[in-house]
Design an enzyme around this catalytic site. Sequence first.
Site, mmCIF file in Angstrom:
data_model
loop_
_atom_site.group_PDB
_atom_site.id
_atom_site.type_symbol
_atom_site.label_atom_id
_atom_site.label_comp_id
_atom_site.label_asym_id
_atom_site.label_seq_id
_atom_site.Cartn_x
_atom_site.Cartn_y
_atom_site.Cartn_z
ATOM 1 C CG ASP A 7 -1.858 1.218 1.195
ATOM 2 O OD1 ASP A 7 -2.324 1.585 0.101
ATOM 3 O OD2 ASP A 7 -2.114 1.821 2.257
ATOM 4 C CB SER A 8 0.204 4.709 -1.087
ATOM 5 O OG SER A 8 -1.056 4.797 -0.447
ATOM 6 C CE1 TYR A 39 3.175 6.153 -2.936
ATOM 7 C CE2 TYR A 39 2.328 4.421 -4.363
ATOM 8 C CZ TYR A 39 3.315 4.910 -3.533
ATOM 9 O OH TYR A 39 4.438 4.148 -3.302
ATOM 10 N N GLY A 40 -2.515 9.547 -3.914
ATOM 11 C CA GLY A 40 -3.797 9.901 -4.545
ATOM 12 C C GLY A 40 -3.823 11.124 -5.436
ATOM 13 C CB CYS A 70 -2.442 1.204 -2.925
ATOM 14 S SG CYS A 70 -2.572 2.940 -3.318
ATOM 15 C CG ASN A 71 -8.881 1.171 -3.981
ATOM 16 O OD1 ASN A 71 -9.791 0.647 -4.614
ATOM 17 N ND2 ASN A 71 -8.656 0.877 -2.718
ATOM 18 C CB THR A 72 -4.057 5.559 -5.786
ATOM 19 O OG1 THR A 72 -5.054 6.117 -4.928
ATOM 20 C CG2 THR A 72 -3.536 6.616 -6.709
ATOM 21 C CD GLU A 154 -2.797 9.128 6.157
ATOM 22 O OE1 GLU A 154 -2.014 10.082 6.074
ATOM 23 O OE2 GLU A 154 -2.619 8.027 5.607
ATOM 24 C CB CYS A 186 -9.857 5.051 -0.831
ATOM 25 S SG CYS A 186 -8.490 5.755 0.110
ATOM 26 C CB THR A 187 -6.307 1.576 1.719
ATOM 27 O OG1 THR A 187 -5.781 2.896 1.537
ATOM 28 C CG2 THR A 187 -5.673 0.613 0.762
ATOM 29 C CG HIS A 188 -6.798 5.823 4.287
ATOM 30 N ND1 HIS A 188 -5.934 5.187 3.439
ATOM 31 C CD2 HIS A 188 -6.033 6.601 5.103
ATOM 32 C CE1 HIS A 188 -4.694 5.572 3.719
ATOM 33 N NE2 HIS A 188 -4.726 6.416 4.726
HETATM 34 N N1 DGL Z 1 -3.904 3.877 -0.451
HETATM 35 C C1 DGL Z 1 -4.569 4.913 -1.239
HETATM 36 C C2 DGL Z 1 -5.734 4.290 -1.997
HETATM 37 O O1 DGL Z 1 -6.230 3.231 -1.663
HETATM 38 C C3 DGL Z 1 -5.030 6.064 -0.359
HETATM 39 C C4 DGL Z 1 -3.909 6.894 0.185
HETATM 40 C C5 DGL Z 1 -3.116 7.589 -0.893
HETATM 41 O O2 DGL Z 1 -3.623 8.534 -1.549
HETATM 42 O O3 DGL Z 1 -1.978 7.185 -1.107
HETATM 43 O O4 DGL Z 1 -6.164 4.859 -2.974
#
Ligand code: DGL
Length: 267
Positions: A7-8, A39-40, A70-72, A154, A186-188
């Site tokens: 993940d990012s 990363y978003g 990570c979705n991004t 966060e 998104c993971t969060h």
């Molecule tokens: N992990 C990213 C996602 O799932 C969210 C955090 C980021 O922007 O890096 O898209």
Amino acid sequence: MKIGIFDSGLGGLIILKDIIKKLPQYDYIYLGDSARVPYGNRSQETIYEFTRQAVDFLFKQDCQLIIIACNTASAEALRKIQQEWLPVNYPDRRVLGVIRPVVEKAVEVAKKKIGVIGTKGTVSSQAYIQEIAKLDPKMEVMQQACPLLVPLIEEAWQKNDVTKKVLRTYLKPLKLAEIDTLILGCTHYPILYKEIQGIMGARTKVLHSGEIVADALADYLNRHSEIENKLDKNSNNIYYVTDLSPHYEKLGEGWFGKRIRFEKVSL
Ligand code: DGL
């Protein structure tokens, strides 16, 4: 060999928690690029380069299979890694993302309109729209970028009124459009699951990506014994990060639900 989870940042621990619950027997290596999160809002080229470095690192740590939690990164880098980089560098290893399994589930449960929320990168990549169209071209899809949610989560502000207001603003167009299924892309976002379900109401099914990804991984390993046979089964887990502050350590442990011994590495 191990299963890598990338993940990012530390949000992927929310996904890993569900994976370990479903498949506790395997050895996992988590890698969170906490020095470079988020990363978003970054460009596709940068997200690809960061993700490629992370995947290369995990393969060098003896991972047979990597899940990009990570979705991004799944949206902006996965296809190029699978099609161009992997066949040249690690032809016998595998990299999977989170978008495909979540879309399969969404298409299965949705009636006619799916909503997707995610980072700016995930939304602008159109990856969810393309995957949904492949499985059900008639399904309507509406996306909404929610760039303020990651920083609010966060800050551990999930119960704060500011977060509720921001959420209501982001979700309003999806609610007005009467989506029947919502993908938390998104993971969060599972951290805000209750708040999101509360705003959307009982007529919208909010999907829990962690459980879906864990089920999809179990199914993948059942279908691919040539990969499964290579995996160590000692329940030994390692947690790597590229940066660690006391704030992130506490946050990650809160999301994961237990103490973690993080090790700092460079990519
Ligand atoms: N992990 C990213 C996602 O799932 C969210 C955090 C980021 O922007 O890096 O898209």
